[in-house]
Design an enzyme around this catalytic site. Sequence first.
Site, PDB file in Angstrom:
ATOM      1  CD  GLU A   1      29.324  25.864 -10.544  1.00 49.16           C
ATOM      2  OE1 GLU A   1      28.446  25.363  -9.820  1.00 49.16           O
ATOM      3  OE2 GLU A   1      30.452  25.344 -10.700  1.00 49.16           O
TER       4      GLU A   1
ATOM      5  CB  CYS B   1      32.981  20.242  -7.475  1.00 49.55           C
ATOM      6  SG  CYS B   1      33.553  18.814  -8.382  1.00 49.55           S
TER       7      CYS B   1
ATOM      8  CG  HIS C   1      30.601  21.895 -11.285  1.00 46.45           C
ATOM      9  ND1 HIS C   1      31.472  22.842 -10.822  1.00 46.45           N
ATOM     10  CD2 HIS C   1      31.270  20.722 -11.260  1.00 46.45           C
ATOM     11  CE1 HIS C   1      32.625  22.281 -10.530  1.00 46.45           C
ATOM     12  NE2 HIS C   1      32.525  20.990 -10.792  1.00 46.45           N
TER      13      HIS C   1
HETATM   14  N1  GLN Z   1      38.811  16.548  -8.632  1.00 49.68           N
HETATM   15  C1  GLN Z   1      38.772  17.861  -8.070  1.00 49.68           C
HETATM   16  C2  GLN Z   1      39.417  17.913  -6.680  1.00 49.68           C
HETATM   17  O1  GLN Z   1      39.901  16.970  -6.179  1.00 49.68           O
HETATM   18  C3  GLN Z   1      37.366  18.399  -7.984  1.00 49.68           C
HETATM   19  C4  GLN Z   1      36.802  18.624  -9.365  1.00 49.68           C
HETATM   20  C5  GLN Z   1      35.928  19.830  -9.493  1.00 49.68           C
HETATM   21  O2  GLN Z   1      35.853  20.681  -8.595  1.00 49.68           O
HETATM   22  N2  GLN Z   1      35.303  19.940 -10.627  1.00 49.68           N
HETATM   23  O3  GLN Z   1      39.415  18.944  -6.078  1.00 49.68           O
END
Ligand code: GLN
Length: 203
Positions: free
Chosen positions: A180, A83, A178
């Site tokens: 995890e 992410c 994610h």
């Molecule tokens: N929106 C977040 C970002 O720009 C990422 C979201 C996340 O890691 N769950 O870093």
Amino acid sequence: MAGNPPKVGVLALQGDVREHAALLEALGAEVTLVRRPAELAAVDGLVIPGGESSVIDKLTRIFGMQAPIRAAIADGMPMLGTCAGLIMLADTVTDAIEGQESFGGLDVVVRRNAFGRQVESFEAELAIPALGAEPVKAAFIRGPVVESVGPDAEALASLPDGRVVAVEQGGLLGISFHPEITGETRFHERFLERVRKSPRASA
Ligand code: GLN
């Protein structure tokens, strides 16, 4: 030695650090929370967690970690970014905040917050042949999407509509979701496998 547990770090400046550390430990790794260059130098692989990429970027610069992490990437250290971690590993980031930087390493263009406001989080089952027959249960939490994959990177997984959500390039693995938090261990296993095989690990 083959029997030694892989020594890996989780970048621990912001984000879901504990979930990654717990999963890596459950898989038999020796885990260090990495905040300083000396801690990075003591591990053979690094997980960059989900969180908020603009904050992770700022903190890595404040802590003097940007250059050492870029150097480790150039040196071939295996890394797994989930992410916000994928955003940090992307060569190009769109919809970033003013002045936001990434480490780079993955030859991709990644769009932050690509799934919009209405659908802030959702789960999907993804077929990822590289990880085996069992589909991957993926949790998307304001995740990024890979808008384009350059010639040096490879798409590993896509949503049913074709949008790419996991990419790989050498020892770097970046995913939009994610694993995890859904009990999915195969990405972390793949990362640890890379760490075990990397020449650094035996040095
Ligand atoms: N929106 C977040 C970002 O720009 C990422 C979201 C996340 O890691 N769950 O870093």
